[in-house]
Design an enzyme around this catalytic site. Structure first.
Site, PDB file in Angstrom:
ATOM      1  N   HIS A  21      35.699  83.699  12.415  1.00 32.26           N
ATOM      2  CA  HIS A  21      34.424  83.061  12.048  1.00 32.26           C
ATOM      3  C   HIS A  21      34.599  82.209  10.778  1.00 32.26           C
ATOM      4  CE1 HIS A  21      32.396  86.750  14.078  1.00 32.26           C
ATOM      5  NE2 HIS A  21      32.231  85.717  14.884  1.00 32.26           N
ATOM      6  N   LYS A  45      22.325  94.018  21.770  1.00 33.51           N
ATOM      7  CA  LYS A  45      23.776  94.266  21.736  1.00 33.51           C
ATOM      8  C   LYS A  45      24.117  95.534  20.950  1.00 33.51           C
ATOM      9  CE  LYS A  45      26.424  89.976  22.293  1.00 33.51           C
ATOM     10  NZ  LYS A  45      27.380  89.083  21.603  1.00 33.51           N
ATOM     11  N   ARG A  99      37.368  80.244  21.905  1.00 31.01           N
ATOM     12  CA  ARG A  99      38.650  80.944  21.886  1.00 31.01           C
ATOM     13  C   ARG A  99      39.366  80.643  23.194  1.00 31.01           C
ATOM     14  NH1 ARG A  99      35.730  86.210  19.852  1.00 31.01           N
ATOM     15  NH2 ARG A  99      34.196  85.103  21.086  1.00 31.01           N
ATOM     16  N   SER A 137      35.111  90.137  17.176  1.00 25.08           N
ATOM     17  CA  SER A 137      34.383  91.221  16.493  1.00 25.08           C
ATOM     18  C   SER A 137      34.441  92.516  17.297  1.00 25.08           C
ATOM     19  CB  SER A 137      32.913  90.845  16.301  1.00 25.08           C
ATOM     20  OG  SER A 137      32.804  89.718  15.490  1.00 25.08           O
TER      21      SER A 137
HETATM   22  P1  ADP Z   1      28.024  85.783  19.933  1.00 26.71           P
HETATM   23  O1  ADP Z   1      27.246  87.055  19.950  1.00 26.71           O
HETATM   24  O2  ADP Z   1      27.208  84.530  19.996  1.00 26.71           O
HETATM   25  O3  ADP Z   1      29.223  85.760  20.879  1.00 26.71           O
HETATM   26  P2  ADP Z   1      29.893  86.084  17.746  1.00 26.71           P
HETATM   27  O4  ADP Z   1      29.515  86.578  16.420  1.00 26.71           O
HETATM   28  O5  ADP Z   1      30.797  86.955  18.557  1.00 26.71           O
HETATM   29  O6  ADP Z   1      28.564  85.729  18.449  1.00 26.71           O
HETATM   30  O7  ADP Z   1      30.586  84.658  17.607  1.00 26.71           O
HETATM   31  C1  ADP Z   1      29.896  83.556  17.062  1.00 26.71           C
HETATM   32  C2  ADP Z   1      30.624  82.296  17.424  1.00 26.71           C
HETATM   33  O8  ADP Z   1      31.923  82.292  16.839  1.00 26.71           O
HETATM   34  C3  ADP Z   1      30.854  82.089  18.921  1.00 26.71           C
HETATM   35  O9  ADP Z   1      30.751  80.695  19.182  1.00 26.71           O
HETATM   36  C4  ADP Z   1      32.259  82.567  19.148  1.00 26.71           C
HETATM   37  O10 ADP Z   1      32.848  81.954  20.268  1.00 26.71           O
HETATM   38  C5  ADP Z   1      32.899  82.109  17.838  1.00 26.71           C
HETATM   39  N1  ADP Z   1      34.079  82.885  17.508  1.00 26.71           N
HETATM   40  C6  ADP Z   1      34.169  84.208  17.272  1.00 26.71           C
HETATM   41  N2  ADP Z   1      35.439  84.573  16.982  1.00 26.71           N
HETATM   42  C7  ADP Z   1      36.176  83.432  17.032  1.00 26.71           C
HETATM   43  C8  ADP Z   1      37.582  83.126  16.857  1.00 26.71           C
HETATM   44  N3  ADP Z   1      38.466  84.074  16.592  1.00 26.71           N
HETATM   45  N4  ADP Z   1      37.957  81.833  16.988  1.00 26.71           N
HETATM   46  C9  ADP Z   1      37.058  80.880  17.300  1.00 26.71           C
HETATM   47  N5  ADP Z   1      35.736  81.087  17.487  1.00 26.71           N
HETATM   48  C10 ADP Z   1      35.310  82.348  17.372  1.00 26.71           C
END
Ligand code: ADP
Length: 175
Positions: A21, A45, A99, A137
């Site tokens: 992030h 979630k 990703r 995460s």
């Molecule tokens: P959500 O619940 O919307 O999936 P996340 O907190 O998991 O939220 O992720 C928020 C954003 O950050 C999403 O667009 C996700 O694809 C991106 N993201 C999370 N981890 C990574 C990573 N390692 N590399 C690139 N983008 C990421």
């Protein structure tokens, strides 16, 4: 007069904030004048961390980045539709991280549907550095729950919280 200020909204659950992030936040900061991190309440979630703690972890990390890159970065909790949140904060652009192929289908559908709801706000996808691309995460939480090391995946402030979470859990099991 045309308003040239670019406001970006980077939404997510951030449960918890990872180095992936943070890499996206840094990259997005080069594209906009103001970056707003939209923190989804997302009770459905069943997040490991409450909204307040997720926001706090993000705030601790964004202040140094904002100072270094000389832009404004702030957090904005939201519970409504993403596109409505984008309107609330006057965003011109929604930032998402991509990703692997697995993210693509969901993101593709979301952009399509958001475009029907409003075609004035574009979504931009950014890829994290190779070394952060596999971080999720969900897996970080699994590792922490099982007592593994998370320091390669999350900032120190988050690591501390994950440690105290797994210690509390271990104490509960041992007592
Ligand atoms: P959500 O619940 O919307 O999936 P996340 O907190 O998991 O939220 O992720 C928020 C954003 O950050 C999403 O667009 C996700 O694809 C991106 N993201 C999370 N981890 C990574 C990573 N390692 N590399 C690139 N983008 C990421």
């Amino acid at each position: 007069m045309v308003n040239l200020m670019r406001i970006g909204l980077y939404p997510g659950t951030f449960d918890p904030l990872t180095l992936g992030h943070i890499d996206i936040i840094r990259r997005a900061s080069r594209l906009v004048d103001t970056l707003i991190i939209g923190v989804a309440i997302n009770n459905a979630k069943s997040p490991m961390f409450g909204l307040e703690e997720r926001v706090q972890m993000i705030n601790e990390e964004i202040n140094p980045i904002a100072n270094e890159l000389e832009i404004q970065i702030s957090t904005h909790p939201f519970e409504n539709l993403l596109i409505d949140c984008a309107k609330d904060v006057n965003a011109n652009v929604i930032i998402r991280g991509l990703r692997a192929v697995s993210d693509f289908e969901y993101e593709f559908q979301m952009v399509g549907m958001n475009r029907v709801l409003s075609d004035k706000i574009e979504t931009v996808f950014l890829m994290a550095d190779n070394s952060y691309q596999s971080i999720a995460s969900k897996l970080v939480k699994e590792i922490a729950r099982l007592g593994g090391e998370t320091e390669e995946f999350v900032p120190r402030s988050v690591q501390k919280r994950l440690l105290s979470f797994s210690n509390t859990k271990r104490n509960r099991i041992n007592s």
